[in-house]
Motif scaffolding. Structure first.
Motif, short mmCIF file in Angstrom:
data_model
loop_
_atom_site.label_atom_id
_atom_site.label_comp_id
_atom_site.label_asym_id
_atom_site.label_seq_id
_atom_site.Cartn_x
_atom_site.Cartn_y
_atom_site.Cartn_z
N THR A 1 0.83 -1.21 0.00
CA THR A 1 0.00 0.00 0.00
C THR A 1 0.87 1.26 0.00
N ALA A 2 1.93 1.24 0.80
CA ALA A 2 2.81 2.42 0.89
C ALA A 2 3.49 2.72 -0.44
N LEU A 3 3.85 1.69 -1.19
CA LEU A 3 4.56 1.90 -2.46
C LEU A 3 3.69 2.58 -3.51
N SER A 4 2.39 2.61 -3.28
CA SER A 4 1.49 3.28 -4.23
C SER A 4 0.89 4.56 -3.68
N PHE B 1 0.51 6.95 8.49
CA PHE B 1 1.08 8.08 7.75
C PHE B 1 1.97 7.58 6.62
N LEU B 2 2.77 6.56 6.89
CA LEU B 2 3.69 6.04 5.88
C LEU B 2 2.94 5.40 4.72
N VAL B 3 1.79 4.79 5.01
CA VAL B 3 1.03 4.15 3.93
C VAL B 3 0.02 5.10 3.31
N THR C 1 13.77 1.80 -0.50
CA THR C 1 14.47 0.99 0.51
C THR C 1 14.21 1.52 1.92
N ASN C 2 14.35 2.82 2.10
CA ASN C 2 14.14 3.42 3.42
C ASN C 2 12.69 3.31 3.86
N LEU C 3 11.76 3.48 2.92
CA LEU C 3 10.33 3.40 3.25
C LEU C 3 9.96 2.00 3.72
N ILE C 4 10.43 0.99 3.01
CA ILE C 4 10.16 -0.40 3.39
C ILE C 4 10.75 -0.68 4.77
N ALA C 5 11.98 -0.21 5.00
CA ALA C 5 12.62 -0.45 6.29
C ALA C 5 11.87 0.25 7.42
#
Length: 477
Positions: A69-72, A261-263, A180-184
């Motif tokens: 979800t966050a990646l989109s 917030f991140l997603v 990379t940072n977002l996933i982490a």
């Protein structure tokens, strides 16, 4: 251990010196391989965990859903995607500057000159056709195409395009680094949330245990075996544990909202299964060889591309010192009456001109831009070196952290088992008047703290799993 730490420190120092003396990525890669200590590099196995897709690395289905979800929907990531679009448009601008600029125009006007002027007298005595004088006022109509072209003699325009293209590729690597940072960050927050859920469950269990102990103390007070002081101390212990419960609940809400917030969504409950947390075991990590960081880490690749672009910028700035050749041309029709406009060849007009211009007075400004480009290249070199060193140190730290946390968790598990048994023993001794209430209170407190510490150590283990994946450059593939 001290010798190992010293050895790694010396390795980092020698790596810093070697990379600092290298001005190209190829030499930097060789410097890393040549200066890395054997204690870090291990068996020279090129298997690298960073090449795993994040869906393979993170098996929790709830965590996968959050990352997907966050990646989109993550706003910061979407802002970065627009920056990539801006960089792509800059490439198109530079590409357009290489080609000739062609414009098509249509114009109309009217011109009234004085009769007693040279032009007016000539017009009055000029006949367009026998018996037909020059019109007054004189109209003017023109249709034509006009072109200008700067001949790229010194490859200035082509180098400017190359620089823009390199920075466009660098912006893509910047996006990959953000992924990379977002996933982490999401994974770390998710494991923190699971840890808080388990701590809350432990607190609630301890509240029940302490309430039972409080009832026993009250009975013993009624039997005159203990005083009111013991009752109040047990009550205070229960109240303190209940206050911890609300603190953890607040931390859970804040952690959930950080994930929300991140997603890119409004506050809501984050779906998860906290029961699996204690069973999580970090998989074996394959660090590969250190030079693979140059291929895997997007921040290193971005710094490398920025270094390449800054080198081209110097060539662009240097070309400003040389003469510039511009060619201009025009072709069209011009007449004072629309009915004559497309009469050929009488109304046909054309022009062709070339201009060679070299800077004379403003050379100081050009020199300043050239020196600025040189300084920015040196800056890019230092940034590239710093990025490599930072990546190497991050991996070294996380590999050591994983090893030490595994040993710490084993010892913490033994401590929790011992203190859990001591709680039962202290309760039995207290019931038989062979231990005082303070021993029971201290034992319960130590047991609660040890279980908290065990959960925190497990959370740190999972954070280390995430951080080593991030340090190796995983997640963006």
């Amino acid at each position: 251990m001290l010798k190992r730490i010293l050895y790694i420190s010396l390795g980092v120092a020698s790596l810093s010196f070697a990379v600092t003396s290298c001005k190209t990525p190829e030499l930097a890669e060789k410097a890393i391989n040549d200066t890395v200590p054997e204690s870090f590099n291990g068996s020279q196995d090129t298997t690298n965990t960073a090449t795993l897709d994040w869906k393979e690395y993170f098996s929790d289905p709830y965590l996968r859903t959050l990352i997907d979800t966050a990646l989109s929907k993550n706003q910061e990531l979407n802002i970065t995607l627009q920056e990539i679009q801006i960089a792509q448009n800059e490439v198109r601008v530079r590409k357009g500057e290489i080609l000739p600029s062609v414009n098509i125009g249509v114009g109309a006007g009217v011109d009234k000159v004085g009769r007693y002027t040279s032009q007016g007298a000539n017009d009055a005595n000029t006949e367009i056709k026998p018996g037909k004088e020059m019109p007054d006022p004189l109209q003017d109509y023109v249709v034509g195409a006009f072109a200008t072209w700067e001949v790229d003699i010194w490859k200035k325009l082509r180098n400017a395009k190359k620089s823009a293209l390199t920075r466009y590729l660098g912006s893509i690597e910047g996006k990959n680094f953000m992924v990379t940072n977002l996933i982490a960050e999401i994974a770390n927050s998710y494991y923190e949330l699971l840890a808080l859920d388990n701590q809350l469950e432990i607190v609630q269990q301890n509240i029940e245990i302490q309430n039972n102990a409080l009832e026993i103390v009250k009975y013993q007070k009624n039997a005159a075996r203990v005083t009111e002081l013991a009752v109040k101390r047990f009550e205070a212990q229960v109240l303190n544990t209940r206050s911890i419960q609300y603190e953890i609940q607040q931390q859970i809400i804040e952690t959930e909202n950080r994930i929300n917030f991140l997603v890119g969504r409004f506050p809501q409950r984050v779906e998860r299964d906290h029961r699996v947390f204690t069973d999580l075991v970090p998989e074996m990590v394959h660090a590969g060889i250190p030079s693979q960081l140059l291929q895997n880490r997007p921040d290193i690749r971005q710094a490398e591309l920025e270094l390449a672009a800054s080198k081209v910028d110097i060539q662009v700035a240097k070309a400003d010192f040389y003469p510039k050749l511009e060619i201009s041309a025009g072709l069209g029709f011009n007449a004072f009456n629309p009915s004559y406009l497309f009469t050929s060849p009488q109304s046909l007009i054309y022009s062709l001109a070339g201009e060679l211009v070299a800077p004379l007075i403003n050379r100081n400004a050009i020199k300043a831009r050239y020196l600025t480009a040189n300084a920015m290249q040196i800056q890019a070199i230092y940034n590239y070196e710093q990025t490599i060193l930072n990546a190497y140190i991050e991996v070294a730290n996380q590999l050591s952290n994983i090893d030490n946390l595994e040993k710490t968790y084993d010892l913490k598990t033994q401590q929790v088992n011992a203190l859990t048994q001591s709680v039962d023993i202290s309760n039995d001794l207290f019931k038989s008047a062979r231990a005082d209430y303070m021993e029971v209170l201290l034992t319960q407190r130590d047991a609660l703290e040890s279980r908290f510490d065990l959960i925190e150590t497990k959370m740190k283990q999972m954070h280390a799993k995430v951080n080593i994946y991030q340090a190796l450059g995983g997640g963006w593939y």
